[in-house]
Design a protein around this motif. Structure first.
Motif, mmCIF file in Angstrom:
data_model
loop_
_atom_site.group_PDB
_atom_site.id
_atom_site.type_symbol
_atom_site.label_atom_id
_atom_site.label_comp_id
_atom_site.label_asym_id
_atom_site.label_seq_id
_atom_site.Cartn_x
_atom_site.Cartn_y
_atom_site.Cartn_z
ATOM 1 N N ASP A 1 5.931 3.449 4.646
ATOM 2 C CA ASP A 1 6.896 3.993 2.930
ATOM 3 C C ASP A 1 6.641 5.605 3.514
ATOM 4 N N LYS A 2 6.638 6.496 3.943
ATOM 5 C CA LYS A 2 6.638 7.958 3.464
ATOM 6 C C LYS A 2 5.720 7.976 2.715
ATOM 7 N N ASP A 3 7.014 8.129 1.316
ATOM 8 C CA ASP A 3 6.946 8.320 -0.003
ATOM 9 C C ASP A 3 5.523 7.840 -0.584
ATOM 10 N N ALA A 4 4.825 6.438 -0.295
ATOM 11 C CA ALA A 4 4.085 5.772 -0.608
ATOM 12 C C ALA A 4 2.716 5.919 0.111
ATOM 13 N N LEU A 5 2.582 6.339 1.150
ATOM 14 C CA LEU A 5 1.851 6.599 1.660
ATOM 15 C C LEU A 5 1.039 8.160 1.106
ATOM 16 N N ILE B 1 -2.509 -0.605 -0.753
ATOM 17 C CA ILE B 1 -1.931 -1.749 0.148
ATOM 18 C C ILE B 1 -1.443 -2.708 -0.377
ATOM 19 N N ASP B 2 -1.976 -3.544 -2.011
ATOM 20 C CA ASP B 2 -1.810 -3.744 -2.599
ATOM 21 C C ASP B 2 -0.433 -4.108 -3.489
ATOM 22 N N VAL B 3 -0.420 -2.569 -3.536
ATOM 23 C CA VAL B 3 0.822 -2.548 -4.585
ATOM 24 C C VAL B 3 2.098 -2.739 -2.911
ATOM 25 N N MET B 4 2.512 -2.375 -2.227
ATOM 26 C CA MET B 4 3.241 -2.321 -1.077
ATOM 27 C C MET B 4 2.759 -4.187 0.040
ATOM 28 N N ALA C 1 0.656 9.768 9.405
ATOM 29 C CA ALA C 1 0.752 8.575 8.850
ATOM 30 C C ALA C 1 0.508 7.471 11.059
ATOM 31 N N ASN C 2 0.983 8.449 11.744
ATOM 32 C CA ASN C 2 0.431 8.375 13.232
ATOM 33 C C ASN C 2 -0.493 7.648 13.061
ATOM 34 N N SER C 3 -1.725 8.600 12.723
ATOM 35 C CA SER C 3 -2.610 8.848 13.558
ATOM 36 C C SER C 3 -3.517 7.511 12.609
ATOM 37 N N LEU C 4 -2.730 7.130 11.689
ATOM 38 C CA LEU C 4 -3.586 5.705 11.030
ATOM 39 C C LEU C 4 -2.799 4.296 11.726
ATOM 40 N N ARG C 5 -1.673 4.912 11.530
ATOM 41 C CA ARG C 5 -0.934 3.689 12.474
ATOM 42 C C ARG C 5 -2.462 3.322 13.526
ATOM 43 N N MET C 6 -2.302 4.430 14.567
ATOM 44 C CA MET C 6 -3.461 4.135 15.553
ATOM 45 C C MET C 6 -4.822 3.600 15.490
ATOM 46 N N ALA C 7 -4.770 4.563 14.225
ATOM 47 C CA ALA C 7 -6.328 3.720 13.211
ATOM 48 C C ALA C 7 -7.076 1.845 13.263
#
Length: 327
Positions: A209-213, A197-200, A259-265
């Motif tokens: 960002d798929k690669d960063a995640l 989170i800090d870097v992005m 990623a989608n599950s994390l966005r919903m959370a």
């Protein structure tokens, strides 16, 4: 006679601990150790975010520049990168037990044990989350996270008294064995995500960002495995890392589904506690970059010492280095 607690690091966490201890059912004598003592007495105000409790004000906090010789116990609440020679210089002249609420890694444990002598250090793990908002320290008391304090087999009575004082102040606490190992394992499970989170910059940018995640989740998996070599993380930390990895959905799950599950959370968390999400982004991200980088450096050291794979963690460390300092 009232327990006398000297708090080194009178920022958000130290202030919440100090005000609650001084205002509890069984009041504790509290001294805040600061770099300088202001000419005017500045009250300390804390405000609980979740649930009942309202605000508490310590009108005349005792501020000193050295740990009082009659302190029964010293509570260290400095930042991770501030565990250094200056801190040792404050702690060395007194004989009171030292409880560290700052996460300490094995390197810190060896350094402090060597500098202070055996038997003085009692690693702790705070069950309080706090930050400063315009002069008021806002804080949460997560139900799943008690404040833990290391208690060796040969019990130290003052550690039990401190845990009891926390309880009387409304802060759930336990004195038990193995807290240092639990703290290391727990910190390793979530701190790579905070570094990401800090870097992005924000949670949304990281998720976009798929690669960063992917890098962050791989680093988190490496760190979790290393952490288990030191101890067992808390239950909430174990569930956190399960949720932020494919293991929750199955190893077959594509990256996009994770990623989608994390966005919903995150969307759910924003609805329930927008202040909490903003706190995570600011406090664990940009504000604590120096801490994040120091943690990353020391984690890579530990990977190398144990000859464990850490390609993702090393790359995340390098990205933190490239991000530079925060003014």
């Amino acid at each position: 006679m009232a327990l006398h607690v000297a708090i080194v690091g009178a920022g958000s966490l130290g202030s919440v601990f100090g005000v609650r201890l001084a205002s509890g059912k069984d009041p504790v004598r509290v001294s805040f150790v600061t770099r300088s003592v202001p000419e005017a007495v500045n009250p300390l105000r804390i405000e609980k975010v979740d649930g009942a409790g309202g605000s508490l004000v310590l009108e005349e906090p005792v501020r000193v520049t050295a740990i009082p010789q009659d302190a029964d116990v010293v509570l260290v609440c400095v930042r991770f990168e501030q565990i250094d020679a200056r801190l040792v210089g404050l702690l060395a002249p007194v004989k009171a037990p030292v409880v560290t609420m700052t996460p300490i890694f094995p390197q810190h444990r060896a350094y402090l044990d060597g500098a202070l002598g055996p038997g003085r250090l009692f690693p702790g793990m705070p069950g309080v989350v706090a930050y400063d908002r315009e002069g008021t320290y806002r804080y949460w008391l997560p139900r799943m996270a008690s404040t833990l304090i290391e208690q060796p087999e040969r019990r130290e009575p003052v550690i039990d008294k401190l845990a009891q004082a926390f309880e009387a102040a409304g802060i759930g606490s336990r004195a038990q064995a193995g807290v240092h190992a639990t703290n290391v394992a727990t910190t390793f499970t979530f701190v790579p995500v905070m570094m990401g989170i800090d870097v992005m910059g924000t949670i949304d940018e990281l998720l976009a960002d798929k690669d960063a995640l992917d890098l962050v989740l791989r680093a988190a998996n490496e760190a979790r495995q290393l952490g288990h070599e030191y101890g067992k993380p808390t239950i909430w930390a174990e569930w956190f890392v399960r949720f932020t990895s494919r293991s929750m959905l199955g190893s077959w799950a594509p990256k996009g589904m994770v990623a989608n599950s994390l966005r919903m959370a995150v969307a759910f968390a924003r609805r329930r506690s927008p202040e909490g999400v903003a706190y995570v982004e600011e406090h664990f991200g940009r504000k604590l970059r120096a801490q994040n980088l120091d943690m990353a450096e020391k984690m890579v050291e530990l990977f190398r010492e144990r000859d464990r794979p850490h390609e993702a963690m090393a790359e995340l460390r390098d990205r933190l280095r490239s991000a530079g300092s925060v003014a």
